[in-house]
Design an enzyme around this catalytic site. Structure first.
Site, PDB file in Angstrom:
ATOM      1  N   TYR A 159     -34.634  13.436   2.002  1.00 11.05           N
ATOM      2  CA  TYR A 159     -33.534  14.236   2.536  1.00 11.05           C
ATOM      3  C   TYR A 159     -32.652  13.442   3.502  1.00 11.05           C
ATOM      4  O   TYR A 159     -31.438  13.309   3.251  1.00 11.05           O
ATOM      5  CB  TYR A 159     -34.050  15.519   3.190  1.00 11.05           C
ATOM      6  N   LYS A 163     -28.682  12.260   2.954  1.00  6.15           N
ATOM      7  CA  LYS A 163     -27.581  12.659   3.834  1.00  6.15           C
ATOM      8  C   LYS A 163     -26.881  11.438   4.414  1.00  6.15           C
ATOM      9  O   LYS A 163     -25.656  11.418   4.560  1.00  6.15           O
ATOM     10  CB  LYS A 163     -28.097  13.572   4.958  1.00  6.15           C
TER      11      LYS A 163
HETATM   12  N1  NAD Z   1     -29.730  24.265   8.123  1.00  5.33           N
HETATM   13  C1  NAD Z   1     -29.620  23.307   9.026  1.00  5.33           C
HETATM   14  O1  NAD Z   1     -30.285  23.318  10.068  1.00  5.33           O
HETATM   15  C2  NAD Z   1     -28.662  22.169   8.780  1.00  5.33           C
HETATM   16  C3  NAD Z   1     -28.469  21.250   9.815  1.00  5.33           C
HETATM   17  C4  NAD Z   1     -27.594  20.186   9.614  1.00  5.33           C
HETATM   18  C5  NAD Z   1     -26.911  20.057   8.418  1.00  5.33           C
HETATM   19  N2  NAD Z   1     -27.122  20.949   7.426  1.00  5.33           N
HETATM   20  C6  NAD Z   1     -26.368  20.763   6.180  1.00  5.33           C
HETATM   21  O2  NAD Z   1     -25.574  21.917   5.981  1.00  5.33           O
HETATM   22  C7  NAD Z   1     -25.366  22.139   4.597  1.00  5.33           C
HETATM   23  C8  NAD Z   1     -25.731  23.569   4.249  1.00  5.33           C
HETATM   24  O3  NAD Z   1     -27.078  23.739   4.617  1.00  5.33           O
HETATM   25  P1  NAD Z   1     -27.734  25.198   4.669  1.00  5.33           P
HETATM   26  O4  NAD Z   1     -28.752  25.191   5.760  1.00  5.33           O
HETATM   27  O5  NAD Z   1     -26.658  26.220   4.682  1.00  5.33           O
HETATM   28  O6  NAD Z   1     -28.516  25.216   3.265  1.00  5.33           O
HETATM   29  P2  NAD Z   1     -28.553  26.346   2.147  1.00  5.33           P
HETATM   30  O7  NAD Z   1     -29.596  25.906   1.184  1.00  5.33           O
HETATM   31  O8  NAD Z   1     -28.656  27.688   2.760  1.00  5.33           O
HETATM   32  O9  NAD Z   1     -27.105  26.233   1.475  1.00  5.33           O
HETATM   33  C9  NAD Z   1     -26.817  25.222   0.557  1.00  5.33           C
HETATM   34  C10 NAD Z   1     -25.950  25.851  -0.528  1.00  5.33           C
HETATM   35  O10 NAD Z   1     -25.621  24.834  -1.464  1.00  5.33           O
HETATM   36  C11 NAD Z   1     -25.836  25.357  -2.767  1.00  5.33           C
HETATM   37  N3  NAD Z   1     -26.191  24.281  -3.694  1.00  5.33           N
HETATM   38  C12 NAD Z   1     -27.334  23.556  -3.711  1.00  5.33           C
HETATM   39  N4  NAD Z   1     -27.314  22.703  -4.734  1.00  5.33           N
HETATM   40  C13 NAD Z   1     -26.124  22.889  -5.384  1.00  5.33           C
HETATM   41  C14 NAD Z   1     -25.525  22.305  -6.517  1.00  5.33           C
HETATM   42  N5  NAD Z   1     -26.151  21.364  -7.218  1.00  5.33           N
HETATM   43  N6  NAD Z   1     -24.295  22.735  -6.875  1.00  5.33           N
HETATM   44  C15 NAD Z   1     -23.662  23.706  -6.182  1.00  5.33           C
HETATM   45  N7  NAD Z   1     -24.188  24.308  -5.097  1.00  5.33           N
HETATM   46  C16 NAD Z   1     -25.404  23.884  -4.718  1.00  5.33           C
HETATM   47  C17 NAD Z   1     -26.982  26.347  -2.635  1.00  5.33           C
HETATM   48  O11 NAD Z   1     -26.969  27.284  -3.693  1.00  5.33           O
HETATM   49  C18 NAD Z   1     -26.698  26.968  -1.280  1.00  5.33           C
HETATM   50  O12 NAD Z   1     -25.904  28.115  -1.397  1.00  5.33           O
HETATM   51  C19 NAD Z   1     -26.226  21.101   3.863  1.00  5.33           C
HETATM   52  O13 NAD Z   1     -25.407  20.036   3.435  1.00  5.33           O
HETATM   53  C20 NAD Z   1     -27.207  20.623   4.938  1.00  5.33           C
HETATM   54  O14 NAD Z   1     -27.606  19.288   4.713  1.00  5.33           O
HETATM   55  C21 NAD Z   1     -27.970  22.013   7.561  1.00  5.33           C
HETATM   56  C1  LIG Z   2     -45.389  21.716  13.227  1.00  2.19           C
HETATM   57  C2  LIG Z   2     -44.966  23.147  13.017  1.00  2.19           C
HETATM   58  C3  LIG Z   2     -45.798  24.073  13.885  1.00  2.19           C
HETATM   59  O1  LIG Z   2     -45.125  25.215  14.221  1.00  2.19           O
HETATM   60  C4  LIG Z   2     -43.477  23.280  13.351  1.00  2.19           C
HETATM   61  C5  LIG Z   2     -42.654  22.764  12.161  1.00  2.19           C
HETATM   62  C6  LIG Z   2     -41.190  22.897  12.496  1.00  2.19           C
HETATM   63  C7  LIG Z   2     -40.338  22.288  11.383  1.00  2.19           C
HETATM   64  C8  LIG Z   2     -40.424  23.174  10.153  1.00  2.19           C
HETATM   65  C9  LIG Z   2     -38.894  22.127  11.907  1.00  2.19           C
HETATM   66  C10 LIG Z   2     -38.856  21.267  13.195  1.00  2.19           C
HETATM   67  C11 LIG Z   2     -37.476  20.553  13.190  1.00  2.19           C
HETATM   68  C12 LIG Z   2     -36.768  21.153  11.984  1.00  2.19           C
HETATM   69  C13 LIG Z   2     -35.626  20.340  11.374  1.00  2.19           C
HETATM   70  C14 LIG Z   2     -34.499  20.100  12.403  1.00  2.19           C
HETATM   71  O2  LIG Z   2     -34.141  21.342  13.013  1.00  2.19           O
HETATM   72  C15 LIG Z   2     -33.284  19.548  11.751  1.00  2.19           C
HETATM   73  C16 LIG Z   2     -33.048  19.580  10.419  1.00  2.19           C
HETATM   74  C17 LIG Z   2     -31.843  18.891   9.892  1.00  2.19           C
HETATM   75  C18 LIG Z   2     -31.098  19.721   8.847  1.00  2.19           C
HETATM   76  O3  LIG Z   2     -30.145  18.904   8.190  1.00  2.19           O
HETATM   77  C19 LIG Z   2     -32.014  20.314   7.818  1.00  2.19           C
HETATM   78  C20 LIG Z   2     -33.172  21.078   8.455  1.00  2.19           C
HETATM   79  C21 LIG Z   2     -33.971  20.201   9.451  1.00  2.19           C
HETATM   80  C22 LIG Z   2     -34.633  19.067   8.677  1.00  2.19           C
HETATM   81  C23 LIG Z   2     -35.038  21.103  10.164  1.00  2.19           C
HETATM   82  C24 LIG Z   2     -36.136  21.547   9.182  1.00  2.19           C
HETATM   83  C25 LIG Z   2     -37.309  22.272   9.856  1.00  2.19           C
HETATM   84  C26 LIG Z   2     -37.894  21.413  10.986  1.00  2.19           C
HETATM   85  C27 LIG Z   2     -38.497  20.146  10.425  1.00  2.19           C
END
Ligand code: NAD
Ligand SMILES: C[C@@H](CO)CCC[C@@H](C)[C@H]1CC[C@H]2[C@@H]3[C@H](O)C=C4C[C@@H](O)CC[C@]4(C)[C@H]3CC[C@]12C
EC number: 1.1.1.-
Length: 369
Positions: A159, A163
């Site tokens: 992952y 990214k």
């Molecule tokens: N959730 C977090 O904490 C977090 C933190 C930092 C960055 N991000 C980034 O934000 C973006 C959205 O993350 P999220 O948490 O909303 O995830 P999510 O899984 O809820 O949303 C991702 C969306 O992309 C769609 N998708 C996946 N594969 C696809 C494909 N092949 N074609 C078209 N659509 C597709 C999914 O159906 C979904 O609706 C991602 O790029 C993720 O890397 C998320």
């Molecule tokens: C050891 C467990 C006992 O409770 C706790 C596990 C926690 C993990 C599931 C999460 C801790 C940190 C999170 C990640 C972080 O918030 C940032 C992220 C970057 C974003 O792009 C995607 C999600 C994630 C990787 C997020 C996922 C969940 C954790 C690893």
């Protein structure tokens, strides 16, 4: 997009627009982007809630498509003024193969870039991640860092690798000539851990606590700070960056911006308890109840079980070697680069973000009963 904003109505495309972040970006654009004429929502899985958005003044076009299919992406991008690319596989639990993660996150992003170049779309905002930076495989803390902080970004997990590669493609594409002869302008936004309405991991923690009689057991030291940011503020930063990217192309083009707001710096578990506590859960232990070596063993056991069971069933618990390492490594940001470059200020206060999230968790929990 140089014409007066009121005169010209713009076409925006949001990839991943039905995801956790994507839905908030879609709704924020409809509420706070006055130049919007058409909003294209591109996703592999379209949400039923999209139908309710089609009754407003802005034309909302739902496009079911796959970012790994270049022709589907090109068809969706053609004619758009701005692309906000959030689609991705957010998988650190071993649900998808490394190849699939790369295909979606890297090749999918490449397809979006090439579609912009081929069709003449000039403005691209990419949703990157804190994980592009860290935590690294060496467990080095990133304490209140910013976009210029020196840090050894070393990754092995599919992952963060995907990214980091995708972000690099987006930044390197800045300045490429698009169809029509003008330059492509790109930027990347790096949210830390996003929380808020629709955060499935938070819902999973809540349901886990309900199953354990209202108790959660501390596994991470309270001293390990993890940056978190409210989804509404992440969405707002995307809307603002997309709006300012033309006017401030020379300053913003090819830049990265951490997503930040006033959410407090806490350990991952203590931060979750800001929402799960008011919903009736309690976190047991002022310090981790299990020694770290035992958590490492249990995480490794989960990884082994996942591998053994894969031919039969998907076993993907929250605890695995990667999530344990990330959760145990301080990673917090302190920056104002987005404020300096395009006037970003959080739209939602910490208090408002917290209240909204608590209400959502309570509703999600009651639906779990
Ligand atoms: N959730 C977090 O904490 C977090 C933190 C930092 C960055 N991000 C980034 O934000 C973006 C959205 O993350 P999220 O948490 O909303 O995830 P999510 O899984 O809820 O949303 C991702 C969306 O992309 C769609 N998708 C996946 N594969 C696809 C494909 N092949 N074609 C078209 N659509 C597709 C999914 O159906 C979904 O609706 C991602 O790029 C993720 O890397 C998320
Ligand atoms: C050891 C467990 C006992 O409770 C706790 C596990 C926690 C993990 C599931 C999460 C801790 C940190 C999170 C990640 C972080 O918030 C940032 C992220 C970057 C974003 O792009 C995607 C999600 C994630 C990787 C997020 C996922 C969940 C954790 C690893």
């Amino acid at each position: 997009m140089a014409d007066s904003a009121q005169a010209q109505k713009l076409v925006y495309l949001v990839t991943g627009g039905c995801g956790f972040l994507g839905e908030h970006v879609v709704r924020m654009l409809l509420q706070r982007e006055p130049r919007l004429g058409e909003l294209r929502v591109f996703d592999r899985h379209l949400g039923p809630w999209l139908e309710e958005l089609k009754t407003g003044p802005v034309r909302v076009t739902a496009i079911q498509g796959d970012v790994t299919e270049a022709h589907e992406v090109a068809a969706a991008v053609a004619g758009a003024h701005v692309v906000i690319h959030t689609a991705g596989l957010v998988d650190v639990f071993g649900r998808a193969s490394p190849e699939t993660i790369h295909e979606v996150n890297v090749q999918g992003t490449r397809n979006v870039i090439e579609a912009c170049v081929q069709t003449g779309t000039r403005f691209l905002v990419y949703t990157s991640s804190m994980e592009v930076v860290g935590p690294n495989t060496k467990g080095h803390p990133f304490y209140r860092g910013n976009e210029d902080t020196l840090y050894e970004a070393v990754h092995r997990h599919p992952y963060p690798c995907s990214k980091a590669l995708a972000e690099r493609l987006v930044l390197e594409a800045n300045g490429r000539e698009v169809h029509g002869g003008l330059p492509l302008v790109t930027c990347a936004l790096r949210p830390t851990g996003i929380y808020g309405e629709g955060h499935q991991i938070m819902r999973d923690f809540y349901r886990q606590g309900l199953r354990l009689g209202g108790w959660l057991f501390r596994a991470i030291p309270a001293s390990v700070e993890h940056g978190r940011v409210y989804v509404g503020n992440v969405a707002w930063m995307h809307v603002l960056a997309a709006r300012e990217l033309e006017r401030r192309a020379a300053l913003m083009g090819g830049q990265v911006y951490f997503c930040y707001d006033g959410s407090p710096y806490k350990s991952y578990e203590d931060f979750n308890m800001e929402f799960l506590g008011p919903c009736g859960l309690q976190l047991v232990g002022a310090r981790p109840l299990l020694p770290y070596w035992l958590l490492v063993f249990l995480a490794a056991l989960n990884a082994l079980l996942q591998w053994l069971l894969r031919p039969l069933v998907l076993y993907a618990p929250l605890l695995n070697p990667y999530t344990l390492a990330v959760a145990n490594t301080t990673f917090t940001v302190s920056t104002n680069k987005a404020q300096r470059h395009f006037g970003y200020e959080p739209l939602f206060s910490w208090e408002d973000s917290r209240t909204r999230t608590i209400l959502w968790v309570q509703a999600a929990g009651s639906s779990a009963q």
